[in-house]
Design a protein around this motif. Structure first.
Motif, PDB file in Angstrom:
ATOM      1  N   ARG A 111     -36.595   3.407 -49.096  1.00 40.44           N
ATOM      2  CA  ARG A 111     -37.269   4.032 -50.074  1.00 40.44           C
ATOM      3  C   ARG A 111     -38.694   3.142 -48.998  1.00 40.44           C
ATOM      4  O   ARG A 111     -39.280   1.953 -49.099  1.00 40.44           O
ATOM      5  N   VAL A 112     -40.035   3.835 -48.297  1.00 43.51           N
ATOM      6  CA  VAL A 112     -40.594   3.014 -47.710  1.00 43.51           C
ATOM      7  C   VAL A 112     -42.204   4.316 -48.005  1.00 43.51           C
ATOM      8  O   VAL A 112     -41.904   5.654 -47.943  1.00 43.51           O
ATOM      9  N   VAL A 113     -42.904   3.329 -48.444  1.00 47.36           N
ATOM     10  CA  VAL A 113     -44.212   4.410 -49.406  1.00 47.36           C
ATOM     11  C   VAL A 113     -44.995   4.670 -48.666  1.00 47.36           C
ATOM     12  O   VAL A 113     -45.079   5.808 -48.350  1.00 47.36           O
ATOM     13  N   HIS A 114     -45.065   3.866 -48.039  1.00 49.89           N
ATOM     14  CA  HIS A 114     -46.217   4.224 -46.284  1.00 49.89           C
ATOM     15  C   HIS A 114     -45.883   4.559 -45.158  1.00 49.89           C
ATOM     16  O   HIS A 114     -45.807   3.607 -44.465  1.00 49.89           O
ATOM     17  N   VAL A 126     -32.115   3.329 -42.043  1.00 49.33           N
ATOM     18  CA  VAL A 126     -33.095   4.654 -42.330  1.00 49.33           C
ATOM     19  C   VAL A 126     -34.525   4.291 -43.479  1.00 49.33           C
ATOM     20  O   VAL A 126     -33.806   4.008 -44.555  1.00 49.33           O
ATOM     21  N   ALA A 127     -35.162   4.301 -43.032  1.00 52.10           N
ATOM     22  CA  ALA A 127     -36.635   4.913 -44.245  1.00 52.10           C
ATOM     23  C   ALA A 127     -36.859   5.985 -43.883  1.00 52.10           C
ATOM     24  O   ALA A 127     -36.454   6.936 -43.321  1.00 52.10           O
ATOM     25  N   VAL A 128     -36.684   6.441 -45.666  1.00 50.90           N
ATOM     26  CA  VAL A 128     -37.373   7.462 -46.523  1.00 50.90           C
ATOM     27  C   VAL A 128     -38.397   7.660 -46.856  1.00 50.90           C
ATOM     28  O   VAL A 128     -38.778   6.379 -47.743  1.00 50.90           O
ATOM     29  N   PHE A 129     -39.333   8.093 -46.652  1.00 54.28           N
ATOM     30  CA  PHE A 129     -41.274   7.536 -46.537  1.00 54.28           C
ATOM     31  C   PHE A 129     -41.433   8.500 -47.741  1.00 54.28           C
ATOM     32  O   PHE A 129     -41.688   9.732 -48.079  1.00 54.28           O
ATOM     33  N   ASP A 130     -42.341   7.902 -49.159  1.00 54.53           N
ATOM     34  CA  ASP A 130     -43.115   8.999 -49.900  1.00 54.53           C
ATOM     35  C   ASP A 130     -43.926   9.771 -49.128  1.00 54.53           C
ATOM     36  O   ASP A 130     -44.590  11.253 -49.359  1.00 54.53           O
ATOM     37  N   THR A 131     -44.462   9.137 -47.855  1.00 57.19           N
ATOM     38  CA  THR A 131     -45.455  10.257 -47.784  1.00 57.19           C
ATOM     39  C   THR A 131     -45.185  11.213 -46.579  1.00 57.19           C
ATOM     40  O   THR A 131     -45.943  12.562 -46.484  1.00 57.19           O
ATOM     41  N   ALA A 132     -43.814  12.091 -46.529  1.00 57.44           N
ATOM     42  CA  ALA A 132     -42.876  12.282 -45.790  1.00 57.44           C
ATOM     43  C   ALA A 132     -43.037  13.999 -45.749  1.00 57.44           C
ATOM     44  O   ALA A 132     -43.628  15.234 -45.713  1.00 57.44           O
ATOM     45  N   PHE A 133     -43.146  14.016 -47.321  1.00 61.37           N
ATOM     46  CA  PHE A 133     -43.164  15.646 -48.041  1.00 61.37           C
ATOM     47  C   PHE A 133     -44.705  15.579 -47.735  1.00 61.37           C
ATOM     48  O   PHE A 133     -45.064  17.295 -47.941  1.00 61.37           O
ATOM     49  N   HIS A 134     -45.655  14.910 -47.580  1.00 57.34           N
ATOM     50  CA  HIS A 134     -46.577  15.312 -48.167  1.00 57.34           C
ATOM     51  C   HIS A 134     -47.689  15.850 -47.049  1.00 57.34           C
ATOM     52  O   HIS A 134     -49.032  16.525 -46.655  1.00 57.34           O
ATOM     53  N   THR A 185     -42.254  12.178 -40.533  1.00 57.92           N
ATOM     54  CA  THR A 185     -42.705  13.296 -40.751  1.00 57.92           C
ATOM     55  C   THR A 185     -41.486  13.129 -41.111  1.00 57.92           C
ATOM     56  O   THR A 185     -40.887  14.690 -42.267  1.00 57.92           O
ATOM     57  N   ALA A 186     -40.638  11.980 -41.054  1.00 58.83           N
ATOM     58  CA  ALA A 186     -38.572  13.297 -41.617  1.00 58.83           C
ATOM     59  C   ALA A 186     -38.106  11.644 -41.571  1.00 58.83           C
ATOM     60  O   ALA A 186     -38.603  10.726 -41.575  1.00 58.83           O
ATOM     61  N   PRO A 187     -36.864  11.607 -41.935  1.00 60.18           N
ATOM     62  CA  PRO A 187     -36.275  10.433 -42.286  1.00 60.18           C
ATOM     63  C   PRO A 187     -35.710  10.102 -41.306  1.00 60.18           C
ATOM     64  O   PRO A 187     -35.897  10.172 -39.797  1.00 60.18           O
ATOM     65  N   THR A 188     -35.858   8.104 -40.706  1.00 63.56           N
ATOM     66  CA  THR A 188     -35.984   7.781 -39.265  1.00 63.56           C
ATOM     67  C   THR A 188     -34.935   6.357 -39.637  1.00 63.56           C
ATOM     68  O   THR A 188     -35.779   5.627 -40.640  1.00 63.56           O
ATOM     69  N   VAL A 189     -34.624   6.359 -38.439  1.00 62.74           N
ATOM     70  CA  VAL A 189     -33.575   5.161 -38.122  1.00 62.74           C
ATOM     71  C   VAL A 189     -34.671   4.179 -37.171  1.00 62.74           C
ATOM     72  O   VAL A 189     -35.373   3.887 -36.621  1.00 62.74           O
ATOM     73  N   ILE A 190     -33.806   2.748 -38.483  1.00 65.46           N
ATOM     74  CA  ILE A 190     -35.291   1.863 -38.511  1.00 65.46           C
ATOM     75  C   ILE A 190     -34.590   0.920 -37.051  1.00 65.46           C
ATOM     76  O   ILE A 190     -33.550   0.191 -37.184  1.00 65.46           O
ATOM     77  N   ASP A 191     -36.270   1.150 -36.379  1.00 63.39           N
ATOM     78  CA  ASP A 191     -35.554  -0.314 -35.300  1.00 63.39           C
ATOM     79  C   ASP A 191     -36.941  -1.095 -34.993  1.00 63.39           C
ATOM     80  O   ASP A 191     -38.371  -0.840 -36.025  1.00 63.39           O
ATOM     81  N   GLY A 225     -36.817  10.829 -37.642  1.00 65.20           N
ATOM     82  CA  GLY A 225     -38.433  11.529 -37.478  1.00 65.20           C
ATOM     83  C   GLY A 225     -39.049  10.408 -36.737  1.00 65.20           C
ATOM     84  O   GLY A 225     -40.055   9.769 -37.012  1.00 65.20           O
ATOM     85  N   ASN A 226     -38.108   9.779 -35.413  1.00 67.93           N
ATOM     86  CA  ASN A 226     -38.834   8.467 -34.804  1.00 67.93           C
ATOM     87  C   ASN A 226     -39.912   8.514 -34.175  1.00 67.93           C
ATOM     88  O   ASN A 226     -40.776   9.200 -34.158  1.00 67.93           O
ATOM     89  N   LEU A 227     -40.464   7.644 -34.229  1.00 74.14           N
ATOM     90  CA  LEU A 227     -41.802   7.478 -33.404  1.00 74.14           C
ATOM     91  C   LEU A 227     -41.950   8.580 -32.260  1.00 74.14           C
ATOM     92  O   LEU A 227     -41.101   7.973 -31.456  1.00 74.14           O
ATOM     93  N   THR A 228     -43.195   8.676 -32.187  1.00 77.10           N
ATOM     94  CA  THR A 228     -43.014   9.962 -31.190  1.00 77.10           C
ATOM     95  C   THR A 228     -44.289   9.578 -29.986  1.00 77.10           C
ATOM     96  O   THR A 228     -45.336   8.699 -30.309  1.00 77.10           O
TER      97      THR A 228
END
Ligand SMILES: Nc1ncnc2c1ncn2[C@@H]1O[C@H](COP(=O)(O)OP(=O)(O)O)[C@@H](O)[C@H]1O
Ligand SMILES: CC(=O)OP(=O)(O)O
Ligand SMILES: [Mg+2]
Length: 407
Positions: free
Chosen positions: A92-95, A145-153, A101-107, A404-407
């Protein structure tokens, strides 16, 4: 056969909640909690599936030692982090700011972005980062994997997401409303639709996530259109230790007239306000006990908490126009019947009411607490952030969902 297990880590400012799940059959192999990290005496509670609860207290100076203790506990049941059956670790990553905007593999780039966002989630992102780095050190070969608290919003319209301040200044500093607890709001709004026997696209739901941190959201046809937390998790409802909404001039006043620094003001509003600031306790169980004994300060704290909650129910009713359900969730929402009763008291004109008997029922299943003929369903819908994080993590590593990796 490819591995199917996912370890979920929810690192908070002074705690780590964790679960080991098997996504093959959706079973929980172990759940646990490390509390009071960095305090005088830390505590770990570990429950393996079908086994006895194990608890110990001892020195847990930081999140790194907490995770090592978790790893050692899991190993005792043959579920250690070295297991080849582990497919991924979900965090869980809060910010996540606007980029995720989606779960992301962490690099490394993702880590750097989470780090850059620390000033807007000072209680949470540092703990999340330590959790990730420790897990990486223990299992460098596994996808994290990071799943963000902010993504749904991120679906909030600009009219809800922007503050009414100078646009150039706001954009230069990325000041806007991001919202938090999104994994919970997403899960609970879907589960509420299921409880009503309807598709998420067909229903409008007000979700009240009332834990230590607390937030409300307005969900229209499965998408978030407004939420009470903002740039940081400080805005909105009265919380365990956070003030929620206040006139921003209170801060200038505290600094100019009260002689407080920015950091002192920050600490006051985040850690010494809300229920704890009002009455000395942040646990709703203790507040209810004191009210039953006639304690006036506890009563006032409760009334302020409820007043704010009721204002948000009314506000989101207006935002949505039509409300099919109001769902209570998280520690307070799932367990505190008096909070649920008081929050909708007097709202019969809006079609909102709770049935006293149904509201008194306890349980782990989603359930309706409104009278059978109610126009709007009122429900208790237990959240399951860990299962939701595991589901999203597993879907991503199995390649069934885009990153939802960095674009
Ligand atoms: N049986 C209960 N009755 C009333 N409140 C409860 C009960 N159990 C837990 N709570 C409340 O739930 C809070 C914790 O909620 P939780 O969702 O676990 O928060 P967080 O995830 O922010 O730590 C506690 O601080 C307490 O106020
Ligand atoms: C974002 C937030 O407030 O999280 P928590 O409730 O876990 O403190
Ligand atoms: Mg929580």
């Amino acid at each position: 056969m490819s591995p199917t297990r996912v370890l979920v880590l929810n690192s908070g400012s002074s705690s780590v909640k964790y679960q080991l799940l098997d996504m093959g059959d959706g079973s929980r192999l172990a759940v646990g909690l490390v509390e009071r990290i960095g305090e005088e005496s830390g505590r770990l509670k570990h429950t393996p599936a079908g086994g006895d609860v194990r608890e110990w207290t001892g020195d847990i100076p930081d999140h790194e030692s907490a995770l090592k203790a978790v790893s050692a506990e899991l190993a005792k049941d043959g579920l250690g982090l070295d297991s080849p059956e582990l497919a991924a670790i979900g965090h869980r990553v809060v910010h996540g700011g606007r980029r995720f905007t989606a779960p992301t593999v962490i690099d490394d780039a993702v880590l750097a972005e989470i780090e850059r966002l620390i000033p807007v989630a000072p209680l949470h992102n540092p703990a999340n980062l330590t959790g990730i780095r420790t897990a990486q050190a223990l299992r460098p070969d596994l996808p994290q994997v990071a799943v963000f608290d902010t993504a749904f919003h991120t679906t909030m319209p600009e009219s809800a997401a922007r503050y009414a301040i100078d646009v150039e200044t706001a954009d230069a500093h990325r000041i806007r409303r991001y919202g938090f607890h999104g994994t919970s709001h997403a899960y609970v709004s879907r589960e509420t639709a299921k409880l009503l026997g309807r598709a998420p696209e067909e229903v409008n739901v007000i979700v009240l996530h009332l834990g230590n941190g607390a937030s409300a959201s307005a969900v229209r046809a499965g998408e978030c259109v407004d939420t009470s937390m903002g740039l940081t998790p400080l805005e909105g409802l009265v919380m365990g230790t956070r003030s929620g909404d206040l006139d921003p001039a209170v801060i200038f006043h505290l600094m100019r007239v009260g002689g407080m620094s920015a950091d002192e003001t920050d600490t006051l509003l985040n850690k010494r306000s809300g229920l704890v600031g009002l009455c000395g306790d942040n646990d709703m169980r203790e507040i209810r006990r004191r009210i039953d004994e006639g304690d006036e300060r506890a009563r006032l704290a409760f009334d302020i908490y409820i007043h704010r909650l009721k204002k948000y129910i009314g506000a989101y009713y207006a935002v949505l126009g039509r409300v099919d359900a109001v769902a209570f969730t998280a520690g307070v929402g799932e367990n505190a019947a008096p909070v649920r009763e008081a929050a909708v008291a007097g709202l019969a004109e809006l079609g909102l009411a709770v049935d006293g008997d149904l509201n008194a029922v306890r349980g782990d299943e989603p359930r309706l607490i409104s009278p059978a003929d109610a126009r709007v369903a009122v429900a208790v819908v237990p959240t399951d952030e860990e299962m939701e994080i595991a589901t999203q993590t597993y879907a991503l590593v199995m390649g069934t969902k885009g990153s939802g990796n960095l674009t």
